[in-house]
Motif scaffolding. Structure first.
Motif, PDB file in Angstrom:
ATOM      1  N   ARG A 266       0.832  -1.208   0.000  1.00  0.00           N
ATOM      2  CA  ARG A 266       0.000   0.000   0.000  1.00  0.00           C
ATOM      3  C   ARG A 266       0.871   1.265   0.000  1.00  0.00           C
ATOM      4  O   ARG A 266       0.548   2.257  -0.654  1.00  0.00           O
TER       5      ARG A 266
ATOM      6  N   GLU B 198       2.178   1.741  -3.475  1.00  0.00           N
ATOM      7  CA  GLU B 198       1.105   2.205  -4.355  1.00  0.00           C
ATOM      8  C   GLU B 198       0.765   3.674  -4.110  1.00  0.00           C
ATOM      9  O   GLU B 198       0.495   4.437  -5.050  1.00  0.00           O
TER      10      GLU B 198
ATOM     11  N   ARG C 242      -5.041  -1.214  -8.037  1.00  0.00           N
ATOM     12  CA  ARG C 242      -4.362  -1.555  -6.773  1.00  0.00           C
ATOM     13  C   ARG C 242      -4.520  -3.046  -6.499  1.00  0.00           C
ATOM     14  O   ARG C 242      -5.513  -3.673  -6.899  1.00  0.00           O
TER      15      ARG C 242
ATOM     16  N   GLY D 231      -1.138  -1.768 -12.945  1.00  0.00           N
ATOM     17  CA  GLY D 231      -0.895  -1.560 -11.527  1.00  0.00           C
ATOM     18  C   GLY D 231       0.595  -1.426 -11.244  1.00  0.00           C
ATOM     19  O   GLY D 231       1.404  -1.191 -12.155  1.00  0.00           O
TER      20      GLY D 231
END
Length: 681
Positions: free
Chosen positions: A610, A613, A623, A641
């Motif tokens: 996370r 990202e 994601r 992604g």
């Protein structure tokens, strides 16, 4: 009576002196007038005087005036005089003049105080002996005191005719302890209590008064640490007050007493000239005497201290004193051990006897912390202490087992310091270290059964971190054999629900691995013992099992060299596989304990993704839903992604764990997996 204004300690003493001074003046005036001719009763004045004495004590001048009232025949009634004696608390050192006035008031004579009052005088002298400005004054007055003894009390020469007199037997024991060369025969074998304080409650109140004054004195100047603790008697409470302060009697002209030392320079300069004080047992509580005996050990002095300590034990064992005496003595011994960081043989002897009468629960933490200062010794010798200790402490509860484990952890840390700072390791019984670790292995395994909690696991890891720290020193590895934790213990801790436990365990195993590598290299010039070779095979086994779980997604595999499948039987593995497949068809037992799926690591792993990202939020359009697999990363890249390789992901998770304070897993992987070793290099 309230103070007139809060003007600090000095003003407090001035108010006290003015008030008590006026009361003493009233008593002096009343003592010259017969009771029937007084216009007012003296009762309230006596009550106020005793109240002030009880609250604050008497300063030297006030004490002198009160002693004059007590020792000279006057018109005050016996009850009033007795009340004053019973509350005659000195707040400072007692002068020779006061002592001699009391001694001079003893005996028969028309002008002498009454015999009951004289008895109180003697009792008072006994209770304030530790506060005499010059204790030798009583020795100088010995002839006077001896001549006042009733002839029936002079029994030393007639001891065999008097029978088993307890008081005489107790006195002779004192002579025997301090002067063993004096032949007293079998007389001291009789039952007799040691001489006890006449009034412990009175002494306790005196200690409080002295402590209050000491605190005021300390506010005016800080002690430099190189002076006799004259406030010792005031600081010790209850029965602990039996430990005397430092006093040196009959010093030679060419010698120096500890009482004369007031700074470090004087202490060092006169070290060889210092005369041993009379009551060496004061070493248990006086820091300066502790320094002195550490620098100038004395065999006779140690014997005298031992006799004193053992006498306390004998009194409790015989019923002549209650167990409170032992608890107070324990406090003193604990303070001594904490101050000197040692526990000499005579105090180990004390504990050998103490553990026979101790209930295992009273002041348990104090007992265990004190014993953790036990010197390095052969494990068989140590067992003479730890055997009775374990019997007393263990009561079929996990709490008692954890307490015992904490003791061994402290002991191992202190032994490590002893070994690491020693110049000659050959002369030390270092074989006791692996023996003790092996002994604690069983205790740790027991705890995983009686208390399988995270808190207990953390206590267990404290011990093995201490062991790993010792084995991390190559100089010590030349002389000390490596002893590993039991494999079963490693697996139980690894499958703990706590990331902290798993991380610390992995860090410990990484440290052990470095130690093994050092022993097997030229860095440590010794050969492996047969027992160590057997342990290496076991150690490699659970290293392989943990790597299979964490890194290779091959949990519980037994096909690799040394792999033991975490010692999970094959039928149970099959049952677990069926259960997992039924719960989630995409999951298998082999991958269930890797970085992505492990119950203790999955949150950290996806949190790492996370963060990556979030850093590329403007670029990516998809994601990861989690959990991460090699296939899911390829699919994520194809769906616009995050572009992340499987190796980068796993290395990134290790770094993320390090950043969050869980470095143990990363440390183990980088010390074990060859592909990671190359990456880090």
């Amino acid at each position: 009576m309230p103070l007139s204004s809060p003007r600090g300690a000095d003003a407090d003493e001035l108010d006290h002196a003015d008030d008590l001074d006026g009361l003493i003046g009233d008593l002096e005036a009343a003592s010259k007038v017969p009771a029937k001719r007084r216009k007012t009763s003296i009762k309230s004045t006596v009550e106020k005087t005793t109240s002030w004495l009880y609250d604050r004590g008497a300063l030297p001048d006030e004490l002198t005036r009160l002693v004059d009232l007590l020792t000279v025949r006057n018109h005050l009634d016996q009850a009033s005089l007795a009340a004053i004696v019973r509350n005659l608390y000195p707040s400072a050192r007692i002068s020779d003049e006061v002592v001699l006035r009391f001694v001079g008031a003893l005996g028969h004579g028309q002008l002498k105080p009454s015999l009951p009052l004289q008895s109180l005088f003697l009792r008072w002298l006994v209770m304030v002996y530790h506060m005499l400005q010059n204790p030798t004054i009583l020795s100088q007055a010995y002839g006077v005191l001896f001549n006042l003894l009733d002839t029936a009390a002079i029994r030393l020469a007639l001891s065999r005719q008097t029978g088993a007199d307890p008081n005489l037997t107790g006195l002779l024991r004192v002579f025997k302890n301090y002067y063993p060369e004096i032949i007293v025969g079998d007389i001291t074998k009789g039952r007799a209590a040691s001489f006890k304080h006449p009034d412990p409650q009175w002494r306790a109140r005196l200690d409080e008064i002295q402590q209050q004054r000491s605190e005021r004195d300390d506010d005016r100047g800080t002690r430099n640490g190189f002076a006799v603790n004259h406030a010792l008697g005031r600081q010790l409470k209850g029965t602990k007050a039996v430990v005397p302060a430092v006093h040196t009697l009959h010093a030679q002209e060419s010698s120096v007493t500890l009482e004369e030392i007031d700074n470090a320079e004087a202490f060092v300069k006169n070290l060889e000239k210092i005369e041993l004080p009379n009551q060496l047992v004061a070493v248990l509580a006086d820091p300066l005497l502790q320094k002195f005996l550490l620098l100038r050990p004395d065999a006779e002095g140690s014997s005298r201290i031992s006799n004193w300590v053992m006498a306390c034990l004998d009194d409790v064992a015989s019923g002549d004193a209650d167990s409170g005496l032992l608890m107070d003595m324990l406090d003193v011994v604990h303070d001594y051990a904490m101050a000197t960081k040692t526990l000499p043989p005579l105090l180990l002897t004390f504990f050998a006897q103490f553990l026979q009468v101790w209930d295992g629960s009273d002041m348990r933490a104090t007992v265990l912390e004190t014993l953790s200062f036990a010197p390095l010794m052969e494990f068989k010798e140590l067992s003479n202490i730890t055997g009775p200790l374990e019997s007393a402490v263990l009561d079929n509860t996990a709490t008692s087992q954890v307490s015992l484990l904490g003791f061994y952890t402290l002991l191992l840390r202190r032994w490590t310091i002893t070994i690491d700072t020693a110049q000659d390791l050959e002369s030390l019984p270092v074989a006791a270290v692996p023996d003790m670790i092996g002994h604690v292995n069983n205790l740790a395994l027991t705890l995983t059964q009686t208390s399988p909690t995270v808190a207990t696991y953390l206590h267990i890891l404290d011990f093995y971190e201490a062991a790993a720290a010792l084995y991390s020193k190559q100089r010590l590895l030349q002389h000390i054999n490596v002893t590993i934790p039991p494999p079963l213990l490693v697996y139980l801790l690894y499958f703990s629900p706590s990331l902290a436990v798993v991380s610390r365990l992995c860090g410990i195993l990484a440290a052990y691995k470095r130690s093994w590598e050092a022993v097997m290299s030229e860095a440590v010039p010794r050969a492996l013992t047969r027992r160590e070779r057997d342990q290496i095979n076991l150690f490699n086994g659970f290293l392989m099992d943990l790597c299979n779980c964490l890194w290779r997604d091959r949990a519980f595999s037994t096909t690799d060299l040394n792999a033991q499948g975490c010692r999970i039987p094959q039928p149970i593995q099959a049952a677990l596989e069926s259960y997992i497949r039924a719960a989630d068809g995409t999951l298998s037992l082999r991958t269930a304990f890797g970085l992505s799926h492990s119950p203790v690591l999955c949150l950290q792993s996806i949190s790492h993704v996370r963060e990556l990202e979030d850093g590329e939020a403007d670029v990516i359009r998809t994601r990861h839903a989690g959990p991460v697999t090699q296939a899911s990363l390829e699919q994520l890249a194809n769906n616009e992604g995050l572009r992340l390789s499987w190796q980068e992901y796993r290395s990134g998770v290790l770094g993320y764990l390090e950043s969050k304070g869980f470095a143990g897993i990363s440390e183990l992987m980088y010390n074990t997996m060859k592909v990671l070793m190359k990456t880090r290099r």
